[in-house]
Design an enzyme around this catalytic site. Structure first.
Site, PDB file in Angstrom:
ATOM      1  N   ARG A  39      44.764  37.861  26.420  1.00 42.70           N
ATOM      2  CA  ARG A  39      44.350  39.255  26.255  1.00 42.70           C
ATOM      3  C   ARG A  39      43.906  39.908  27.558  1.00 42.70           C
ATOM      4  NH1 ARG A  39      40.633  37.938  21.752  1.00 42.70           N
ATOM      5  NH2 ARG A  39      39.221  39.004  23.122  1.00 42.70           N
ATOM      6  N   ASN A  40      43.849  39.142  28.651  1.00 42.69           N
ATOM      7  CA  ASN A  40      43.494  39.749  29.933  1.00 42.69           C
ATOM      8  C   ASN A  40      44.647  40.673  30.333  1.00 42.69           C
ATOM      9  OD1 ASN A  40      43.176  40.148  32.891  1.00 42.69           O
ATOM     10  ND2 ASN A  40      41.396  38.852  32.530  1.00 42.69           N
ATOM     11  N   GLN A  41      44.330  41.855  30.792  1.00 44.10           N
ATOM     12  CA  GLN A  41      45.352  42.863  31.085  1.00 44.10           C
ATOM     13  C   GLN A  41      45.828  42.874  32.535  1.00 44.10           C
ATOM     14  OE1 GLN A  41      43.015  46.173  29.579  1.00 44.10           O
ATOM     15  NE2 GLN A  41      44.205  46.185  27.677  1.00 44.10           N
ATOM     16  N   THR A 151      39.912  43.863  34.201  1.00 40.73           N
ATOM     17  CA  THR A 151      41.043  43.693  33.285  1.00 40.73           C
ATOM     18  C   THR A 151      40.712  42.701  32.181  1.00 40.73           C
ATOM     19  OG1 THR A 151      42.001  41.953  34.683  1.00 40.73           O
ATOM     20  CG2 THR A 151      42.746  44.235  35.068  1.00 40.73           C
TER      21      THR A 151
END
Length: 177
Positions: A39-41, A151
């Site tokens: 889920r880190n962008q 992020t």
């Protein structure tokens, strides 16, 4: 709590910008990949900025960042921590920035991936972007330092579109230098 060791930097000899996180998440450490939490962008933002397809292999994404003259590292090289939250970091030890800057003299800008990375850098390394006593080129005093929105999946207070807009300064810095 056991002692955790971070990851080596992603960096080519001609790197122009350095993106600094605080310390890898449990998922990143397990995968041995920066921004490995699904889920880190970070990789979504890199795809939007540089066209680096997040579906590519990690090695290919790293090579493409290096091709753009982007370096990625963390402020903290070792620490104790339970879980992945920055607030759980104990006994942090900074990475060797003096050595890194010597090996990468073309770095003109440092971008902090969130407030925790900037806070740890200022606390562990110093308020100047180059560590005290560091023998760097004279232009090191003009090194740009900017905090960008994290992020991390924990930073849900800002949309991906807004993050991407603010992160465009990384590409702009590369294109102007």
């Amino acid at each position: 709590m056991t002692q955790l060791q971070g990851l080596p930097p992603i960096a080519g000899k001609d790197a122009r910008v350095l993106i600094l996180g605080s310390f890898p998440s449990e998922a990143s450490l397990r995968e041995r990949q920066y921004y490995g939490h699904p889920r880190n962008q970070f990789w979504v933002v890199m795809e939007r900025l540089f066209g680096i397809a997040r579906g590519e292999s990690y090695l290919r994404r790293c090579r493409e960042l290096v091709g753009w003259r982007v370096a990625v590292w963390d402020v903290i090289g070792r620490c104790r921590r339970r879980g992945s939250l920055d607030s759980a970091i104990r006994e942090p030890e900074a990475n060797n920035f003096a050595g890194f800057y010597r090996q990468h003299p073309q770095i003109v800008a440092v971008f902090f991936n969130g407030a925790a990375a900037e806070k740890h850098y200022r606390t562990l390394v110093g308020t100047d972007i180059a560590p005290a006593g560091e023998t760097t080129p004279a232009d090191r005093a003009t090194l740009t330092a900017l905090r960008l929105p994290s992020t991390s999946p924990a930073n849900a207070s800002i949309t991906l579109a807004a993050k991407t807009t603010q992160w465009q300064t990384v590409r702009a810095q590369i294109e102007t230098n």
